[in-house]
Design an enzyme around this catalytic site. Structure first.
Site, PDB file in Angstrom:
ATOM      1  N   HIS A 109       1.330   2.221  -3.983  1.00  0.00           N
ATOM      2  CA  HIS A 109       0.118   3.056  -4.147  1.00  0.00           C
ATOM      3  C   HIS A 109      -0.889   2.686  -3.066  1.00  0.00           C
ATOM      4  O   HIS A 109      -1.132   1.496  -2.819  1.00  0.00           O
ATOM      5  CB  HIS A 109      -0.486   2.824  -5.537  1.00  0.00           C
ATOM      6  CG  HIS A 109      -1.631   3.735  -5.841  1.00  0.00           C
ATOM      7  ND1 HIS A 109      -1.456   5.060  -6.206  1.00  0.00           N
ATOM      8  CD2 HIS A 109      -2.971   3.526  -5.820  1.00  0.00           C
ATOM      9  CE1 HIS A 109      -2.645   5.620  -6.398  1.00  0.00           C
ATOM     10  NE2 HIS A 109      -3.578   4.710  -6.167  1.00  0.00           N
ATOM     11  N   ASP A 150       0.338   4.862 -12.634  1.00  0.00           N
ATOM     12  CA  ASP A 150      -0.339   3.736 -11.967  1.00  0.00           C
ATOM     13  C   ASP A 150      -0.870   2.683 -12.925  1.00  0.00           C
ATOM     14  O   ASP A 150      -1.825   1.978 -12.606  1.00  0.00           O
ATOM     15  CB  ASP A 150      -1.488   4.255 -11.090  1.00  0.00           C
ATOM     16  CG  ASP A 150      -1.008   5.244 -10.038  1.00  0.00           C
ATOM     17  OD1 ASP A 150       0.108   5.072  -9.540  1.00  0.00           O
ATOM     18  OD2 ASP A 150      -1.757   6.190  -9.726  1.00  0.00           O
TER      19      ASP A 150
END
Length: 198
Positions: A109, A150
């Site tokens: 990410h 996430d």
């Protein structure tokens, strides 16, 4: 030597970093398959050029979301997959895949989670948010994947300075450059057992 499958949706530059590291002997692993939800993803072309089996799997190739999940599991099993990397994959993995490969799926990410994560926080949107907030640093996070965007356990992070004259595009380019090296560094730790799998 672990068998890895990579999921990617677009350009696949992080995939290329892993392909290069494997071919140069910096990572002792085998990339068994590359899967994309996007038939025009350049990641698929990168895989084909490297002699890696490449698969477009989506509801355009399968009759339903359930069939997509079944096809993914079939491909993963065919290639004896032990570890999955999400490198710019823009879809949530099916629950059946998440459960089958629990703690063995890792995502990269382009920010320092838990900031700037969650649904809609991908690509340039992340860097726009960092710039808008006036943050002095951003970075790269590698985390395990679970059933929430996430939110999985963070296993490694690397910080990247936000420069006074940065735009979202210049910050994105610098973070991506660090992603390529940090991904390989973290994969070395995963493959050596320093970061646990399974």
């Amino acid at each position: 030597m672990k068998n890895i499958a990579v999921f990617a949706s677009h350009g696949g530059s992080n995939l290329q970093a892993v392909i290069d590291a494997v071919s140069e002997g910096r990572l002792v692993a085998r990339i068994g398959a590359v899967i994309s939800n996007n038939s025009t993803s350049f990641a698929l072309e990168r895989a084909r050029c490297a002699g890696i089996p490449a698969y477009h799997i989506s509801t355009k190739t399968e009759s339903s979301e359930e069939a997509v999940a079944e096809k993914m599991l079939s491909v993963l099993e065919t290639h004896d997959t032990e570890l999955i990397l999400l490198l710019g994959y823009m879809r949530m993995l099916p629950v059946s895949v998440l459960r089958r490969y629990h703690n063995r799926i890792f995502n990269i990410h382009p920010a320092l989670l838990p900031r700037y994560g969650g649904k809609g926080m991908y690509g340039i949107h992340v860097h726009e948010a960092v710039i808008a907030a006036g943050d002095k640093e951003s970075g790269v996070t590698i985390h395990r994947v679970d059933e929430s965007y996430d939110r999985g356990e963070i296993v490694a992070q690397s910080r990247v300075a936000v420069l006074p004259d940065d735009t979202p595009d210049t910050l994105a380019a610098r973070v991506l450059e660090r992603e390529h090296t940090f991904l390989v560094e973290t994969m070395q730790r995963i493959l050596s057992g320093e970061i646990s799998v399974g």
